[in-house]
Design an enzyme around this catalytic site. Structure first.
Site, PDB file in Angstrom:
ATOM      1  CB  THR A  90      -6.951  21.420 -37.188  1.00  0.00           C
ATOM      2  OG1 THR A  90      -6.413  20.389 -36.336  1.00  0.00           O
ATOM      3  CG2 THR A  90      -6.939  22.739 -36.445  1.00  0.00           C
ATOM      4  CG  HIS A  92      -8.121  23.905 -31.724  1.00  0.00           C
ATOM      5  ND1 HIS A  92      -6.873  23.355 -31.930  1.00  0.00           N
ATOM      6  CD2 HIS A  92      -8.235  24.928 -32.605  1.00  0.00           C
ATOM      7  CE1 HIS A  92      -6.259  24.021 -32.893  1.00  0.00           C
ATOM      8  NE2 HIS A  92      -7.066  24.972 -33.328  1.00  0.00           N
ATOM      9  CB  ALA A 154      -2.155  20.694 -35.752  1.00  0.00           C
ATOM     10  CB  ILE A 155       2.402  24.015 -36.570  1.00  0.00           C
ATOM     11  CG1 ILE A 155       3.029  23.390 -35.323  1.00  0.00           C
ATOM     12  CG2 ILE A 155       2.952  25.431 -36.795  1.00  0.00           C
ATOM     13  CD1 ILE A 155       4.525  23.228 -35.392  1.00  0.00           C
ATOM     14  N   GLY A 167      -0.598  29.444 -33.643  1.00  0.00           N
ATOM     15  CA  GLY A 167       0.596  28.718 -33.204  1.00  0.00           C
ATOM     16  C   GLY A 167       0.467  27.224 -33.310  1.00  0.00           C
ATOM     17  CB  ALA A 169      -3.340  22.472 -31.504  1.00  0.00           C
ATOM     18  CB  CYS A 185      -3.776  19.461 -41.685  1.00  0.00           C
ATOM     19  SG  CYS A 185      -3.640  19.941 -39.953  1.00  0.00           S
TER      20      CYS A 185
END
Length: 231
Positions: A90, A92, A154-155, A167, A169, A185
């Site tokens: 993913t 960030h 997203a987790i 955790g 985002a 993902c």
């Protein structure tokens, strides 16, 4: 009966490496506690919240990025990191709210599955508080929170000895073009969105933070205490 207490640390805009370093500090601190489930000094754990200062791609326990992809992504000016969280690749970056709860699940009456469900419920509740009623969680492999066929949150988590890390985002005003360079993902044929795109106006992390904290307290049934020092 009083609610469990979680320490809140708002880091502001920081590099992803700083968030990981602080997360590891708290993991060691909680896992070393000699009295399982009693963590009186550190309460039930800590909620680390920040906005990434620069672009970074991360892989999870199931991988997600080949050496060739890593080279290509770094050529774009992004950092690339392997992490110990669940899931695949993913992104960030600035405009994203990152939340890493380092929690003793025993003190919150949660298991790993219900912890992930609580994170999803927190993001759904935040969307509702911001006026978006269509947000929903979906079953695996579509873990996270979605608006239609586009993921807004997203987790990916990790849990060892009842202590969680990593955790969620949540895309607030994220530059979504960064996601075009990966399959987020590992879900082919799906897209990503943000609060700004959905609400058709600029929605910053700073604007969203108070609503997020309300949602977190509601879904995790806890009290947040804010302290100046992150350590």
């Amino acid at each position: 009966m009083s609610l469990p207490v979680v320490r809140l640390v708002w880091l502001g805009r920081v590099h992803y490496s700083e968030l990981l370093a602080l997360q590891e500090h708290w993991l060691r601190r909680l896992q070393a506690d000699p009295r399982p489930g009693t963590l009186s000094e550190t309460k039930a754990g800590v909620l680390l919240v920040c906005e990434p200062a620069g672009p970074v791609y991360t892989g999870g326990l199931r991988g997600g990025l080949t050496p060739e992809e890593t080279t290509r992504l770094r050529a774009l000016g992004a950092e690339v990191r392997a992490t110990g969280r669940g899931g695949l690749a993913t992104f960030h970056g600035p405009g994203q709210l990152l939340c890493h709860p380092v929690l003793d699940l025993r003190l919150l009456g949660l298991r790993l599955r219900t912890h992930v469900a609580a994170l999803e419920a927190c993001a759904v509740r935040l969307c509702e508080l911001r006026g978006l009623q269509g947000a929903r969680a979906r079953p695996p492999p579509f873990t996270g929170v979605w608006l239609g066929e586009r993921k807004i949150c997203a987790i990916g988590v990790r849990c060892g000895r009842h202590i969680t890390s990593h955790g969620l985002a949540l895309n607030c005003s994220t530059d979504l073009t960064w996601f075009e360079h990966i399959v987020p993902c590992g879900l082919v044929g799906t897209g990503v969105t943000s609060l700004s795109e959905a609400l058709q106006r600029l929605v910053t992390v700073d604007e969203v933070l108070p609503s997020f904290l309300v949602a977190f307290k509601e879904t995790f049934k806890c009290t947040l205490i804010s302290e100046d020092s992150p350590s």
